[in-house]
Scaffold this motif. Sequence first.
Motif, PDB file in Angstrom:
ATOM      1  N   GLU A 310     -13.856  34.484  -8.886  1.00  0.00           N
ATOM      2  CA  GLU A 310     -12.498  34.312  -9.401  1.00  0.00           C
ATOM      3  C   GLU A 310     -11.485  34.293  -8.250  1.00  0.00           C
ATOM      4  O   GLU A 310     -11.708  34.909  -7.203  1.00  0.00           O
ATOM      5  CB  GLU A 310     -12.162  35.434 -10.378  1.00  0.00           C
ATOM      6  N   PRO A 311     -10.356  33.594  -8.413  1.00  0.00           N
ATOM      7  CA  PRO A 311      -9.392  33.447  -7.312  1.00  0.00           C
ATOM      8  C   PRO A 311      -8.907  34.764  -6.717  1.00  0.00           C
ATOM      9  O   PRO A 311      -8.648  34.838  -5.509  1.00  0.00           O
ATOM     10  CB  PRO A 311      -8.238  32.681  -7.967  1.00  0.00           C
ATOM     11  N   GLU A 312      -8.777  35.806  -7.526  1.00  0.00           N
ATOM     12  CA  GLU A 312      -8.318  37.076  -6.971  1.00  0.00           C
ATOM     13  C   GLU A 312      -9.417  37.783  -6.172  1.00  0.00           C
ATOM     14  O   GLU A 312      -9.144  38.734  -5.437  1.00  0.00           O
ATOM     15  CB  GLU A 312      -7.815  38.005  -8.078  1.00  0.00           C
ATOM     16  N   ASN A 313     -10.652  37.290  -6.303  1.00  0.00           N
ATOM     17  CA  ASN A 313     -11.787  37.946  -5.640  1.00  0.00           C
ATOM     18  C   ASN A 313     -12.403  37.122  -4.524  1.00  0.00           C
ATOM     19  O   ASN A 313     -13.209  37.658  -3.750  1.00  0.00           O
ATOM     20  CB  ASN A 313     -12.880  38.261  -6.666  1.00  0.00           C
ATOM     21  N   TYR A 354      -9.361  28.244   1.037  1.00  0.00           N
ATOM     22  CA  TYR A 354      -8.205  27.911   0.212  1.00  0.00           C
ATOM     23  C   TYR A 354      -7.909  29.043  -0.763  1.00  0.00           C
ATOM     24  O   TYR A 354      -8.812  29.676  -1.294  1.00  0.00           O
ATOM     25  CB  TYR A 354      -8.458  26.622  -0.581  1.00  0.00           C
ATOM     26  N   GLU A 355      -6.594  29.249  -0.996  1.00  0.00           N
ATOM     27  CA  GLU A 355      -6.102  30.268  -1.923  1.00  0.00           C
ATOM     28  C   GLU A 355      -5.386  29.570  -3.077  1.00  0.00           C
ATOM     29  O   GLU A 355      -4.634  28.617  -2.874  1.00  0.00           O
ATOM     30  CB  GLU A 355      -5.134  31.201  -1.199  1.00  0.00           C
ATOM     31  N   LEU A 356      -5.614  30.048  -4.301  1.00  0.00           N
ATOM     32  CA  LEU A 356      -4.959  29.467  -5.474  1.00  0.00           C
ATOM     33  C   LEU A 356      -3.459  29.762  -5.448  1.00  0.00           C
ATOM     34  O   LEU A 356      -3.040  30.893  -5.213  1.00  0.00           O
ATOM     35  CB  LEU A 356      -5.584  30.040  -6.753  1.00  0.00           C
ATOM     36  N   CYS A 360      -0.822  28.180 -10.959  1.00  0.00           N
ATOM     37  CA  CYS A 360      -1.827  27.136 -11.152  1.00  0.00           C
ATOM     38  C   CYS A 360      -3.077  27.715 -11.809  1.00  0.00           C
ATOM     39  O   CYS A 360      -3.363  28.912 -11.692  1.00  0.00           O
ATOM     40  CB  CYS A 360      -2.221  26.512  -9.812  1.00  0.00           C
ATOM     41  N   GLN A 361      -3.814  26.848 -12.472  1.00  0.00           N
ATOM     42  CA  GLN A 361      -5.101  27.216 -13.045  1.00  0.00           C
ATOM     43  C   GLN A 361      -6.213  26.893 -12.045  1.00  0.00           C
ATOM     44  O   GLN A 361      -6.120  25.910 -11.307  1.00  0.00           O
ATOM     45  CB  GLN A 361      -5.345  26.456 -14.353  1.00  0.00           C
ATOM     46  N   PRO A 362      -7.265  27.715 -11.997  1.00  0.00           N
ATOM     47  CA  PRO A 362      -8.362  27.449 -11.051  1.00  0.00           C
ATOM     48  C   PRO A 362      -8.984  26.078 -11.274  1.00  0.00           C
ATOM     49  O   PRO A 362      -9.132  25.622 -12.407  1.00  0.00           O
ATOM     50  CB  PRO A 362      -9.360  28.572 -11.350  1.00  0.00           C
TER      51      PRO A 362
END
Length: 406
Positions: A310-313, A354-356, A360-362
Amino acid sequence: GRNIQDEYFDWHPDYNYRDRDLLVAGPVTQAMEANFDGFWNDNRSMPPTALSDVVEVLKANKGPPPDNTPPASARVRAMAARARDGAAVMAKLQPYTYSVGRVEFYGDLPSKHDLHAQSRKDASNAQYEAIAGARKELILQTPYLVLSRPARKLFRELHQRDKPPIPVLVSTNSLAATDAFPAYAMSHKYKRMFLRELGFEIYEYKPWPGDMPIDFKAIPGAAERAAWHEPDPDPEFRASGFKQGPVPLKKAGVRIGLHSKSMVIDGQVAIVGSHNFDPRSSEMNTESLVMVFDPVFGKALADSIRRDMEPENAWVIAPLPKLTPLHQLNYNLGKLSEKLPVFDIWPFPYATSYELKEGCQPRRPVEPGFRDCYTPVGAFPEVNLSLKMIYTRVLTAFGSGLIPFL
């Protein structure tokens, strides 16, 4: 895959692993017991008193040394009390219990190191054969993305077999999260090959994931020794002319790194074990794994791995934008340098992290609009310009010969 040390059980005040293991009951335990006996009864196994270093300690102390173990902490005492309540333990495990119809165990034996041993690659072959049968999707998690030649060949054939190729999603450590930066350096060397030739979608675990899997405040001494981290923007990335993405100024808590070795094939076959895809696992280490044939368990394991993507991880690894006419030349020179047996001296990377973007949606790197929703944050986000980064660059350039040992 889990070792017996503090950092594997969320007890270390500075660095802990996100790991995974299984408690297995049923007929397959007969094969597991036979594997254990194979080591216990091997003529290379011996009691501690037959080891010269242990004997020296026994002689020096005229017997066992004094027990200087400190008194158990309140956390240990509370956990021991809970463990004595069998019914409570089973109630705790119940939500994570699955009844499945088929489980297989594969384990190398000490004879793996014998000349021409038949059992040399039992665990490796079982894993490779399962991967070769993938038809829809492969999700895998490994702490060290260093592939042996047979593994590269397997994934290359898998990528070329179907049109379009099946997705291969890989969860692994970032440089900031890993405990083995030499292994990461070799992984970094082959980012282009992983993305372009093997078709991997790589997600590198963050050292302080947003979805922190442990409560660091419960670890003795961790709150008092909370590590404050002030990362520099990656100077190489900054020099390349691309804008550095937002970098968190400070992080507090316990650093986390992946150690689990798991995969899910087509949502049906789940594998948990000790085997990486590196030469050590195939040729040197004795490895073992459990293969579970069950879609419900497969989904649970896939969801667990996806959580770490997941983007936060995790950061997404993807190619840098093609901004100049010299891009193809840079790509060809980088590819040539990568193939050199020892030296990889081309300084301009093919890919970056890259970071979200907020709001935005993943998206997957192969999906349209990926770069509209993701910001490049450099090759080594949340890593200071330190000896660790310098060592990584040096090993990437000069350490290819070390791959079989990493």
